[in-house]
Design a protein around this motif. Structure first.
Motif, mmCIF file in Angstrom:
data_model
loop_
_atom_site.group_PDB
_atom_site.id
_atom_site.type_symbol
_atom_site.label_atom_id
_atom_site.label_comp_id
_atom_site.label_asym_id
_atom_site.label_seq_id
_atom_site.Cartn_x
_atom_site.Cartn_y
_atom_site.Cartn_z
ATOM 1 N N ASP A 43 39.957 37.528 85.057
ATOM 2 C CA ASP A 43 39.532 37.269 86.433
ATOM 3 C C ASP A 43 40.213 38.256 87.372
ATOM 4 O OD1 ASP A 43 37.704 35.349 85.940
ATOM 5 O OD2 ASP A 43 38.869 33.658 86.714
ATOM 6 N N ALA B 102 45.039 32.009 88.599
ATOM 7 C CA ALA B 102 45.290 31.233 89.817
ATOM 8 C C ALA B 102 46.070 29.953 89.523
ATOM 9 C CB ALA B 102 43.976 30.917 90.532
ATOM 10 N N ARG C 138 51.356 42.689 86.686
ATOM 11 C CA ARG C 138 52.049 41.468 87.073
ATOM 12 C C ARG C 138 53.408 41.341 86.397
ATOM 13 N NH1 ARG C 138 48.126 37.650 89.578
ATOM 14 N NH2 ARG C 138 46.384 39.026 89.937
ATOM 15 N N LEU D 40 49.419 32.862 85.864
ATOM 16 C CA LEU D 40 49.312 33.683 87.082
ATOM 17 C C LEU D 40 48.056 34.551 87.080
ATOM 18 C CD1 LEU D 40 52.989 34.772 87.711
ATOM 19 C CD2 LEU D 40 51.577 33.362 89.182
ATOM 20 N N THR D 41 47.477 34.789 85.914
ATOM 21 C CA THR D 41 46.227 35.557 85.891
ATOM 22 C C THR D 41 45.024 34.654 86.099
ATOM 23 O OG1 THR D 41 46.027 35.383 83.494
ATOM 24 C CG2 THR D 41 47.201 37.308 84.360
#
Lengths: 427, 395
Positions: free
Chosen positions: B121, B61, B131, B58-59
């Protein structure tokens, strides 16, 4: 059995610990993680923990419910473990509704559908509301066969189109009617007329003049009317603030050492209740008075933290499915201990964790995105279970300290309020 | 065929660890994988399968959410099988374990295990902390952060034992000093205890410099059988033992009645199994060097105990006496550890195994422990619910 006069069987009060300095005194100030649901739940839990029959109905009253639509009676019923078969209803019009809830409770009890749990709660909407305080009162009403704390007799009621204070959808702070109109024709007039109506009604046993207690949205106006009718005024509001729908019930409890006529008027709605206490009721009045007088004086309470970067996971199906573990702390009893959270597939009856324990360890977390700083703690509960939770807003704990678990808001992410249990020191 | 003593590490590589804005997830993955194959002297065509460790796609994309990331980063690798594994911070080492089992089972002759993570990113506060805080269980773990979770142990440990915030800081100071000799480390400047103590607080008593940074990076190893490695005549290291232990659930980990918040049972379980495979019964005497999961300073002290280097409650003494320093009898985290080398989650376990393999092969550069023949690597995942321990030795 039906037809016997309904009686007050038991009562409990939930007042936040903090007493915020206010105009002419103090007010009970809840933390940002408290709302009408948590305050009501605390009062109901305090009541149901006393020995007594399980209620058949729950009537909630609050002019400050956490949901404009959707209800909170079901949440309170879940937290208090009242069972999913209970009749639960809520009144959310004006502060008068506390007394209206008692009338409905009496009617149900008289019809043999009791005992009935009546609870009124109030949570200020904005810091600017300097006359109001936060708190909740819960009453158990039923047929006590003369053994109850007081006989309750609902009296005159009124309903007129009169707006002294109201909110339209989306309003945070209530709107106020023209001051001179409200002063001349508003709740004060209504309260006087209700007292007059009640005076025409047959008196209770003995025929003594009851103590008159006036509750309305304005502390000063209510105090003035009460004094003009021979009452003593409202010293409670100077310590707690006006507790909305809960205020007439709090005053009722504080006055249980003699017969009284409680009058609540707000927004063109009025209600009266005659209360004839037993000799045993005085002890409850004194205990509540101690609770009112207690607390910790503070200059301010923390405001709701900025939730930047906070977009919590939310799921209504999950919330429903896990309501037992979330709202009642239910785990699975297996091999002599409660497994929490309930492991899938583990056989055993559901049983709630104890709500007391000591702090095993704790940390003050500076980076959790949902709060300015949040203290997290691991508790060793009285049965040896571990429990991991936040510490209630405004409180701090230390290793070894005795704590209790209280229902609190976690967040309203995903569009619904998420409630869970937090640790609060037993000081 | 059992894993222990039968699987060889014949090549390894790691990218630089750090904030690598100029390289994407697939770039890092490709660099590490190609580096490991080159180090092994094995062409890509001979690699029959791969295991990918990425914990937090998820970090990045969603890159790394499946093994297809490897076939995308290594043109021509498709349609060979690639399996993505994810076991919190044990992810990378678990990728190596899974790949090793395929060799031990005789299913493949040469396999690749690669761990990669692109965490920067997104900004640090938007990275794992936010997150995972947002995505955790709405009630059971609400309020949880990774530093907060380990700070609970730090406070309990300091309450129970003679341990101070200065002791915690000493771990960061030691590992940052070690990182100065590691060319791939995220940080290379030394620290002082005062700097660690004055750093902004994250979860008390832990400050920023008690915590691992968020890091981009990748690492890879190429595995084959010991028999085949011997036949090649090239240097190799041997997996003498490797074990994963997993306790129940994620959130349940916070609520275990037997969790004393002074250590991690899961590490003790994993270590016991790996040590048994490797024939180790006295870790401090039988291990020449260790890499352990120092995600936070307290974790390294607790790991000393859980990995059997000292009895429980005596981790601070081990640190204070210098036994785990570079010149000590059992140096720990000569790479700089997660504290200073950095912690791209899926890559870390692979990087640790490469570090210990380099040590037993005598090619660890300035960090080399003279005469090192055997070492161990350790990762710890989630709120102490998963742990992987590997023992790596010279043949």
């Amino acid at each position: 059995m039906t037809g016997a006069a309904p009686e007050l069987l038991a009562a409990a009060v939930a007042l936040p610990e903090d007493r915020l300095r206010s105009r002419g005194g103090h007010l009970c100030a809840a933390q940002y993680d408290e709302d009408a649901t948590t305050l009501a739940a605390e009062a109901v839990l305090a009541l149901t923990e006393q020995a007594g029959p399980a209620p058949a109905a729950l009537i909630l009253a609050s002019a400050t419910p956490p949901y404009d639509e959707g209800g909170f009676a079901q949440t309170v019923a879940e937290i208090a473990g009242l069972g999913d078969r209970i009749f639960a209803v809520e009144l959310t019009a004006t502060p008068r509704d506390g007394l209206a809830a008692v009338r409905l409770g009496c009617a149900l009890a008289a019809a043999g559908e009791g005992p009935v749990l009546v609870c009124a709660a109030h949570r200020r909407r904005a810091a600017g509301e300097r006359e109001e305080g936060d708190g909740a009162v819960a009453l158990l009403i039923g047929q006590g066969q003369g053994q109850g704390l007081a006989t309750l007799t609902p009296g005159a009621a009124r309903a007129e189109e009169l707006r002294d204070r109201w909110r339209l959808p989306g309003d945070l702070v209530p709107r106020a009617g023209d001051a001179s109109f409200v002063e001349e024709l508003g709740p004060s007039r209504l309260a006087r007329e209700l007292c007059h109506d009640a005076a025409l009604a047959p008196r209770g046993e003995g025929g003594d003049s009851p103590q008159i207690l006036i509750a309305g949205p304005s502390r000063r106006a209510a105090d003035r009317v009460e004094r003009s009718l021979g009452g003593t005024g409202d010293p409670t509001a100077a310590r707690t603030g006006v507790l909305g729908a809960a205020h007439p019930l709090l005053r009722l409890l504080l006055s249980l050492e003699r017969a009284c006529l409680v009058v609540a008027a707000s927004g063109g709605l009025g209600e009266t209740l005659q209360v004839s206490p037993s000799q045993e009721a005085g002890a409850l009045a004194r205990a509540v008075a101690e609770q009112v007088a207690g607390g910790r004086e503070v200059e301010q309470v923390a405001s709701t933290p900025q939730a930047e970067g906070f977009d919590p996971y939310a799921s209504m199906p999950r919330a429903w499915r896990e309501r037992g573990q979330d709202l009642r702390l239910e785990g699975v009893l297996h091999d002599g201990r409660i497994h929490y959270p309930p492991p899938a597939g583990l056989e055993g009856p559901r049983q709630a964790l104890p709500r007391h324990g000591r702090v095993l360890t704790a940390t003050l977390d500076h980076v959790y995105p949902g709060a300015d700083r949040v203290q997290m703690a691991v508790l060793s509960l009285t049965d040896g279970s571990r429990f991991y939770c936040q510490v209630a807003a405004g409180a701090r704990v230390a290793i070894g300290e005795e704590v209790r678990l209280v229902p609190r808001r976690l967040h309203a992410g995903g569009g619904a309020v998420q409630y869970f249990w937090k640790a609060l020191p037993c000081r | 065929m059992p894993i222990a003593g039968q699987v060889a590490i014949i090549g390894s590589a790691a990218t630089r660890f750090g904030v690598l804005h100029d390289r994407g997830y697939l770039d890092l993955l490709a660099e590490a994988a190609r580096g490991a194959m080159a180090d092994a002297g094995i062409e890509q065509d001979r690699i029959e399968a791969a295991w990918l460790g990425t914990a937090e796609p998820l970090t990045a994309a969603l890159l790394g959410d499946a093994g297809t990331a490897v076939t995308e980063a290594l043109p021509g690798f498709a349609p060979r099988p690639v399996t993505r594994v994810s076991t919190f911070c044990c992810t990378g080492m678990e990728a190596v374990r899974a790949a090793a089992m395929a060799i031990a089972a005789g299913e493949h002759d040469y396999v690749l295990a690669v761990g990669a993570e692109k965490m920067r990113d997104v900004p640090p506060r938007g990275s794992l902390v936010a997150r995972t805080a947002n995505l955790t269980h709405p009630t059971l773990a609400k309020g949880r952060t990774a530093p907060g979770q380990f700070a609970l142990l730090a406070n309990r440990y300091m309450h129970e034992h003679d341990c101070t915030v200065e002791d915690l800081a000493a771990v960061a100071v030691k590992n940052h000093a070690n990182a100065a000799r590691n060319p791939i480390a995220q940080f290379s400047d030394p620290l002082t205890v005062e700097q660690v103590l004055k750093a902004p607080r994250v979860a008390e008593p832990l400050g920023v410099l008690d915590c691992t940074p968020t890091t981009d990076g990748a690492a890879a190893v190429v595995l084959t059988s010991v028999e085949r490695a011997k036949a090649s005549g090239k240097p190799f290291a041997v997996i003498e033992g490797i074990a994963l232990a997993v306790l129940d659930g994620y959130y349940a980990g916070f609520y275990h009645d037997d969790h004393d918040y002074l250590g991690f049972k899961v590490t003790r379980e994993a270590a016991a199994r790996a040590y048994a495979q490797a024939g180790i019964d006295s870790p401090r005497e039988q291990l020449d060097v260790l890499e352990c999961h120092d995600c936070f300073t307290i974790t390294e002290i607790i790991n000393y105990e859980d990995l059997g280097l000292c009895p429980r409650g005596q981790g601070v003494e081990l640190l204070r006496e210098g036994a785990t320093a570079a010149a000590g009898d059992v140096p720990v985290n000569l790479s700089g550890g997660l504290q200073a080398c950095g912690h791209p989650v899926g890559a870390t376990g692979v990087r640790m195994i490469k570090e210990i393999a380099d040590q037993v092969l005598g090619r660890a550069g300035e960090r080399q422990v003279q005469g090192a023949r055997r070492g161990a690597a350790h990762t710890l995942g989630g709120p102490g619910v998963a742990s992987c321990v590997a023992v790596i030795g010279a043949p």
